[in-house]
Write a protein that holds these residues in place. Structure first.
Motif, PDB file in Angstrom:
ATOM      1  N   PRO A  24     -65.372  30.993  19.961  1.00  0.00           N
ATOM      2  CA  PRO A  24     -65.505  31.600  21.324  1.00  0.00           C
ATOM      3  C   PRO A  24     -65.034  30.416  22.601  1.00  0.00           C
ATOM      4  CG  PRO A  24     -67.217  32.316  20.171  1.00  0.00           C
ATOM      5  CD  PRO A  24     -66.592  31.475  19.302  1.00  0.00           C
ATOM      6  N   GLY A  25     -64.701  30.662  23.441  1.00  0.00           N
ATOM      7  CA  GLY A  25     -64.053  29.776  24.470  1.00  0.00           C
ATOM      8  C   GLY A  25     -62.773  28.773  23.933  1.00  0.00           C
ATOM      9  N   LEU A  26     -62.167  29.361  23.092  1.00  0.00           N
ATOM     10  CA  LEU A  26     -61.060  28.338  22.837  1.00  0.00           C
ATOM     11  C   LEU A  26     -59.983  28.547  23.761  1.00  0.00           C
ATOM     12  CD1 LEU A  26     -59.827  26.859  20.069  1.00  0.00           C
ATOM     13  CD2 LEU A  26     -58.496  28.964  19.767  1.00  0.00           C
ATOM     14  N   ALA A  27     -59.874  29.867  24.400  1.00  0.00           N
ATOM     15  CA  ALA A  27     -58.660  30.016  25.130  1.00  0.00           C
ATOM     16  C   ALA A  27     -59.372  30.123  26.600  1.00  0.00           C
ATOM     17  CB  ALA A  27     -57.919  31.069  24.988  1.00  0.00           C
ATOM     18  N   ALA A  28     -60.600  29.606  26.931  1.00  0.00           N
ATOM     19  CA  ALA A  28     -61.043  29.537  28.235  1.00  0.00           C
ATOM     20  C   ALA A  28     -61.041  28.198  28.931  1.00  0.00           C
ATOM     21  CB  ALA A  28     -62.667  29.943  27.992  1.00  0.00           C
ATOM     22  N   PRO A  29     -61.073  28.118  30.200  1.00  0.00           N
ATOM     23  CA  PRO A  29     -60.785  26.981  31.004  1.00  0.00           C
ATOM     24  C   PRO A  29     -62.059  25.852  30.652  1.00  0.00           C
ATOM     25  CG  PRO A  29     -60.615  28.858  32.510  1.00  0.00           C
ATOM     26  CD  PRO A  29     -61.252  29.372  31.156  1.00  0.00           C
ATOM     27  N   VAL A  30     -61.637  24.545  30.767  1.00  0.00           N
ATOM     28  CA  VAL A  30     -62.514  23.475  30.241  1.00  0.00           C
ATOM     29  C   VAL A  30     -63.708  23.478  31.181  1.00  0.00           C
ATOM     30  CG1 VAL A  30     -62.679  20.925  30.341  1.00  0.00           C
ATOM     31  CG2 VAL A  30     -60.757  22.157  29.203  1.00  0.00           C
ATOM     32  N   GLU A  31     -63.397  23.673  32.307  1.00  0.00           N
ATOM     33  CA  GLU A  31     -64.549  23.671  33.428  1.00  0.00           C
ATOM     34  C   GLU A  31     -65.449  24.902  33.233  1.00  0.00           C
ATOM     35  OE1 GLU A  31     -61.005  25.382  35.410  1.00  0.00           O
ATOM     36  OE2 GLU A  31     -61.371  23.834  34.228  1.00  0.00           O
ATOM     37  N   SER A  32     -65.022  25.946  32.458  1.00  0.00           N
ATOM     38  CA  SER A  32     -66.114  26.879  32.050  1.00  0.00           C
ATOM     39  C   SER A  32     -66.730  26.927  30.884  1.00  0.00           C
ATOM     40  CB  SER A  32     -65.226  28.376  32.067  1.00  0.00           C
ATOM     41  OG  SER A  32     -64.640  28.749  33.241  1.00  0.00           O
ATOM     42  N   GLY A  33     -66.523  25.671  30.275  1.00  0.00           N
ATOM     43  CA  GLY A  33     -67.215  25.449  29.048  1.00  0.00           C
ATOM     44  C   GLY A  33     -66.248  25.673  27.769  1.00  0.00           C
ATOM     45  N   GLY A  34     -65.103  26.049  28.086  1.00  0.00           N
ATOM     46  CA  GLY A  34     -63.848  26.252  27.020  1.00  0.00           C
ATOM     47  C   GLY A  34     -63.260  25.126  26.489  1.00  0.00           C
TER      48      GLY A  34
END
Length: 672
Positions: free
Chosen positions: A388-398
């Motif tokens: 989970p979060g692999l393809a989510a923005p860094v600033e979102s916790g990804g």
């Protein structure tokens, strides 16, 4: 005080038990960036390629290398008959960095060179880690660096190109095997022959495999030796630049397979035992060896290694103007056990002690850097774990990737074809597998890639048709097995592409059902190139059935492209009738109806919809795609109420067995 919840957790409440871990990862990455950069930007920090390696200066040449365990280093090459000479001796300037300055006439463009590195107990010849061009001797098969400094540097023509925001339609390709002849093909041939074909077929992104130099051609480019050198077996660096430049001129983005997950063990031409130690670039001991790949694993906790790899990213983006990367082996990097033997069935698998924090941090920094270099760059993760979060923005916790590969789909299709009779295909399971993904993360969907085309596996078309591929592919040769295979090949690819989670990928040749597997030259096949090529002539031949599949893929991709289908996030189930093997789903104005039943065609089959008018925009049963032309494509289709005007409407259709129809909802003219 209210507990801080990263957006990743806010979007998925099931992640709340791990919010502390996710927050810690964010803090660690920020702290690590400050430690590495000293307050500078990642862009400034990731410039090792401008300092290390061989560079021409206003007064001559300078070369620097990092080799902390070395005691002496000599530059050897064709210019000094490969002998150690005092004037070619490096000076240690501190922190493991060695430097040599030379007069302008000491070496020339085209000279071969290497390092002779000495350490306490021995010495060895090495291709420099930062070498930008490496060639192999045809007779001795020895690799050496080559001075690449032409008088006139390559002049870019399409300097204003930017990758569009359109969903990537990715054409995965290998330069060396992209031609028909049994040999290694070139950057120039790919530029001249393949770029126009890819453009005409409607794809907007090219993914090039095997670009960084690799000693063994049969590794498919995944055992890299020289991370800054484009493979010379395909041509020169300038020829690769011209390929990318002309692709940009056609509006095509070009991304590269980036292998930062491991490195080849070779010592002369690779990073193995580079300065006499195993632990210079890699973990020492068993942790530094991949148990399945026979390769070394980078130590992402080491500042010099992170500097090397981040500089590598900036180098390819700026020097060659690649538009992004498909990061190879992400699962192997994320987990200490490389993801081997884990089913990843619960969230705890993604946030426990098996996760390598250093690798997580590296990905966050790598993806941040890419956007600093090129805000439109494309970052794709080859991951089978589904973190989970692999393809989510860094600033979102990804971790910051734009997409991850939907690696489960090819496995699913293979499993269905291998293990179930046609009557047992479960349309409900098919829809679930096609659409099962995290809503806040995009994926690259695909039915098959190069993995399924390799010897030891089988492509979809081979699993469906088998040996009949060689005997019954002329259009005037009826064959029930071939007809079944062609019908299902179209349906599988249409189902996968039409439900794609933001991007779609095809490996070159798979679109027309290429009849041969991929087998690179090796001892086991007498070093033959017979199966390391693509036979385009059979796709272009109108007398062969391959031509049907080729034309279908063109129209399918055109439909997706022209209607911006993959920008529509929601894929909505309309009907799944398991006994009938019929599946229908909506995506925006488009209705996709699949009859996977191998025997039964249905007359006046009702698809429950709201009131509306539809027209057919794609039909797998069309005669021009090898179908039977059983459906009238020229008429409009209207939904009809089941009872009164306010009752449920149905679209009554004729559904031939093993066929799929795509409808577009059109406006009904209002009465004046």
């Amino acid at each position: 005080m209210k507990k801080f919840l990263p957006k990743l957790v806010q979007d998925d409440p099931w992640l709340e038990p791990y919010s502390g871990v996710i927050s810690d990862r964010m803090i660690v990455a920020e702290r690590r960036q400050k430690e590495l950069t000293g307050g500078k930007s990642l862009y400034e920090f990731s410039s090792g390629h401008l300092y290390f390696g061989l560079h021409k200066t206003t007064g001559g040449w300078i070369i620097r290398e990092w080799a902390p365990n070395a005691t002496y280093i000599y530059l050897v090459g064709t210019f000094n008959e490969w002998r150690e000479q005092a004037e070619f001796s490096f000076t240690h300037i501190g922190e493991g960095v060695w430097e040599l300055e030379l007069e302008a006439d000491a070496i020339d463009h085209g000279d071969l060179y290497a390092l002779q590195i000495h350490w306490a107990v021995s010495s060895g010849k090495r291709v420099p880690a930062w070498a930008r061009y490496v060639v192999q001797d045809k007779d001795t098969h020895i690799f050496n660096a080559q001075v690449w400094a032409p008088e006139l540097p390559y002049e870019w023509r399409n300097t204003g190109f930017e990758r569009t925001e359109e969903p990537p339609l990715v054409y995965e390709a290998h330069v060396g095997m992209a031609g028909e002849e049994p040999r290694v093909h070139t950057y120039n041939e790919f530029r001249e022959l393949m770029l126009p074909r890819i453009k005409a077929n409607g794809y907007n992104t090219i993914q090039l495999m095997a670009i960084p130099e690799h000693p063994y051609y049969g590794s498919f480019g995944y055992h890299v030796s020289s991370f800054f050198a484009p493979s010379s077996r395909f041509g020169t660096p300038d020829e690769l630049k011209q390929l990318i430049d002309e692709a940009h001129g056609m509006g095509l983005a070009v991304i590269m397979d980036l292998v930062h997950s491991h490195a080849v063990k070779n010592e002369v031409e690779g990073l193995g035992n580079y300065d006499g130690t195993r632990f210079q670039f890699f973990h020492d001991g068993p942790k530094g060896e991949h148990p399945a790949w026979d390769s070394y694993c980078f130590n992402y906790g080491k500042s010099q290694v992170v500097h090397f790899l981040l500089s590598n990213i900036k180098y390819w983006l700026e020097e060659f103007k690649f538009d992004g990367f498909r990061f190879d082996g992400v699962t192997s990097m994320l987990y200490f056990n490389h993801g081997l033997g884990i089913a990843f069935t619960n969230y705890a698998d993604y946030f426990g002690a098996n996760v390598d924090y250093d690798a997580v941090t590296y990905f966050k920094l790598a993806n941040k850097l890419m956007k600093e270099v090129n805000p439109k760059s494309l970052s794709i993760a080859e991951d089978m774990s589904g973190m989970p979060g692999l393809a989510a923005p860094v600033e979102s916790g990804g971790l910051g990737f734009d997409f991850r590969m939907a690696m489960g789909m090819p496995d699913f299709w293979i499993k269905v074809i291998k293990e179930k009779s046609d009557e047992q295909w479960d349309v409900g399971d098919i829809f679930y597998q096609l659409t099962s993904k995290r809503l806040d993360e995009k994926v690259v969907s695909y039915a098959e890639s190069h993995d399924q085309a390799l010897v030891g596996d089988k492509t979809i078309i081979f699993r469906l048709i088998d040996k009949e591929m060689y005997f019954s592919m002329r259009k005037d040769q009826p064959n029930l097995m071939v007809e079944r295979g062609i019908a299902l090949h179209k349906m599988i690819r249409l189902a996968t592409a039409s439900s794609a989670g933001g991007a779609y990928l095809n490996f070159m040749g798979n679109e027309f059902g290429h009849p041969e597997w991929i087998d690179f030259p090796r001892e086991g096949n007498n070093w033959s190139f017979k199966h390391a090529r693509r036979i385009w002539s059979i796709a272009d031949n109108p007398e062969l059935k391959f031509h049907w599949l080729y034309d279908f893929d063109k129209e399918m991709i055109a439909l997706i492209n022209e209607n911006k289908l993959l920008t529509i996030p929601s894929v909505d189930l309309v009907l799944e009738n398991k006994p009938d093997n019929v599946l229908a789903f909506h995506r925006g104005l488009f209705l996709f109806v699949f009859n996977f039943n191998p025997q039964h065609s249905y007359t006046d089959y009702g698809i429950p919809l709201g009131a509306g008018k539809y027209r057919i925009v794609l039909n797998t049963d069309s005669g021009r795609f090898g179908g039977n032309d059983l459906v009238d494509e020229d008429i409009s289709y209207y939904t009809l109420p089941n009872g009164g005007v306010e009752s449920q409407h149905y679209l009554k259709l004729y559904l031939p067995a093993r066929s799929a129809l795509v409808f577009k909802k059109v406006d009904i003219p209002k009465a004046k």
